[in-house]
Design a protein around this motif. Structure first.
Motif, PDB file in Angstrom:
ATOM      1  N   UNK A   7      35.994  36.766  40.871  1.00 43.34           N
ATOM      2  CA  UNK A   7      34.929  36.245  41.717  1.00 43.34           C
ATOM      3  C   UNK A   7      34.799  37.159  42.923  1.00 43.34           C
ATOM      4  N   UNK A   8      33.556  37.253  43.448  1.00 37.80           N
ATOM      5  CA  UNK A   8      33.299  38.210  44.516  1.00 37.80           C
ATOM      6  C   UNK A   8      32.464  37.602  45.633  1.00 37.80           C
ATOM      7  N   UNK A   9      32.667  38.141  46.812  1.00 35.93           N
ATOM      8  CA  UNK A   9      31.785  37.889  47.933  1.00 35.93           C
ATOM      9  C   UNK A   9      30.395  38.421  47.555  1.00 35.93           C
ATOM     10  N   UNK A  10      29.364  37.685  47.894  1.00 36.16           N
ATOM     11  CA  UNK A  10      28.015  38.080  47.473  1.00 36.16           C
ATOM     12  C   UNK A  10      27.663  39.506  47.876  1.00 36.16           C
ATOM     13  N   UNK A  11      28.080  39.908  49.056  1.00 37.69           N
ATOM     14  CA  UNK A  11      27.679  41.220  49.562  1.00 37.69           C
ATOM     15  C   UNK A  11      28.354  42.383  48.853  1.00 37.69           C
ATOM     16  N   UNK A  12      29.368  42.118  48.032  1.00 33.51           N
ATOM     17  CA  UNK A  12      30.039  43.209  47.313  1.00 33.51           C
ATOM     18  C   UNK A  12      29.800  43.146  45.814  1.00 33.51           C
ATOM     19  N   UNK A  13      29.117  42.123  45.356  1.00 35.20           N
ATOM     20  CA  UNK A  13      28.846  42.004  43.920  1.00 35.20           C
ATOM     21  C   UNK A  13      28.074  43.221  43.427  1.00 35.20           C
ATOM     22  N   UNK A  14      28.513  43.741  42.284  1.00 34.85           N
ATOM     23  CA  UNK A  14      27.874  44.923  41.729  1.00 34.85           C
ATOM     24  C   UNK A  14      28.425  46.228  42.278  1.00 34.85           C
ATOM     25  N   UNK A  15      29.206  46.151  43.346  1.00 33.89           N
ATOM     26  CA  UNK A  15      29.783  47.368  43.943  1.00 33.89           C
ATOM     27  C   UNK A  15      31.311  47.387  43.831  1.00 33.89           C
ATOM     28  N   UNK A  16      31.939  46.227  43.935  1.00 34.71           N
ATOM     29  CA  UNK A  16      33.396  46.140  43.893  1.00 34.71           C
ATOM     30  C   UNK A  16      33.831  45.521  42.571  1.00 34.71           C
ATOM     31  N   UNK A  17      34.995  45.960  42.095  1.00 41.02           N
ATOM     32  CA  UNK A  17      35.569  45.393  40.881  1.00 41.02           C
ATOM     33  C   UNK A  17      37.057  45.152  41.099  1.00 41.02           C
ATOM     34  N   UNK A  18      37.480  43.925  40.869  1.00 43.74           N
ATOM     35  CA  UNK A  18      38.896  43.585  40.966  1.00 43.74           C
ATOM     36  C   UNK A  18      39.470  43.550  39.553  1.00 43.74           C
ATOM     37  N   UNK A  19      40.678  44.079  39.415  1.00 44.76           N
ATOM     38  CA  UNK A  19      41.318  44.098  38.104  1.00 44.76           C
ATOM     39  C   UNK A  19      42.822  44.002  38.300  1.00 44.76           C
ATOM     40  N   UNK A  20      43.516  43.748  37.215  1.00 46.70           N
ATOM     41  CA  UNK A  20      44.960  43.611  37.314  1.00 46.70           C
ATOM     42  C   UNK A  20      45.631  44.301  36.151  1.00 46.70           C
ATOM     43  N   UNK A  21      46.814  44.829  36.430  1.00 47.12           N
ATOM     44  CA  UNK A  21      47.668  45.414  35.399  1.00 47.12           C
ATOM     45  C   UNK A  21      48.998  44.681  35.507  1.00 47.12           C
ATOM     46  N   UNK A  22      49.171  43.675  34.690  1.00 46.52           N
ATOM     47  CA  UNK A  22      50.374  42.850  34.803  1.00 46.52           C
ATOM     48  C   UNK A  22      51.636  43.643  34.498  1.00 46.52           C
ATOM     49  N   UNK A  23      51.540  44.607  33.622  1.00 50.29           N
ATOM     50  CA  UNK A  23      52.724  45.410  33.284  1.00 50.29           C
ATOM     51  C   UNK A  23      53.222  46.195  34.490  1.00 50.29           C
ATOM     52  N   UNK A  24      52.298  46.552  35.387  1.00 53.45           N
ATOM     53  CA  UNK A  24      52.664  47.303  36.595  1.00 53.45           C
ATOM     54  C   UNK A  24      52.753  46.409  37.821  1.00 53.45           C
ATOM     55  N   UNK A  25      52.537  45.107  37.636  1.00 50.06           N
ATOM     56  CA  UNK A  25      52.554  44.167  38.771  1.00 50.06           C
ATOM     57  C   UNK A  25      51.635  44.637  39.884  1.00 50.06           C
ATOM     58  N   UNK A  26      50.465  45.076  39.503  1.00 49.95           N
ATOM     59  CA  UNK A  26      49.534  45.662  40.454  1.00 49.95           C
ATOM     60  C   UNK A  26      48.126  45.105  40.232  1.00 49.95           C
TER      61      UNK A  26
END
Length: 115
Positions: free
Chosen positions: A58-77
């Motif tokens: 989920x994103x703040x409206x002002x960053x939608x389409x520009x920011x992407x959050x992701x996770x790598x559980x194997x790297x705990x990052x």
């Protein structure tokens, strides 16, 4: 004790990109939701992005389409890819997670976008 360490901030021109990283001690990210907040001078801290334990973002409206959050559980990052940066994105960025009844936050990483 949970420790979160952010990295990847810096100075970039408007329109540029940065990728922030949030590394956690232990393997809590594999079961926890994680969020990125930011705080600019003189302004309240705001939620920028959130990723659930299942990976739903989920994103703040002002960053939608520009920011992407992701996770790598194997790297705990957890990552925050920031594209098409604007001067108003200038802030200190913090990652956080709620674990065993309390919030844990990193020390923050500074993002400065010049016009």
């Amino acid at each position: 004790q949970v420790q979160l360490v952010e990295s990847g901030g810096g100075l970039v021109q408007a329109g540029g990109s940065l990728r922030l990283s949030c590394a956690a001690s232990g393997s809590i990210f594999s079961i926890n939701a994680v969020r990125w907040n930011r705080q600019a001078p003189g302004k309240q801290r705001e939620l920028v992005a959130h990723i659930s334990s299942s990976g739903s973002p989920n994103y703040l409206d002002s960053v939608k389409g520009r920011f992407t959050i992701s996770r790598d559980n194997a790297k705990n990052t957890v990552y925050l890819q920031m594209n098409s940066l604007k001067p108003e994105d200038t802030a200190s960025y913090y990652c956080g997670t709620y674990y065993l009844g309390q919030w844990y936050w990193g020390q923050g990483t500074q993002v400065t976008v010049s016009s």
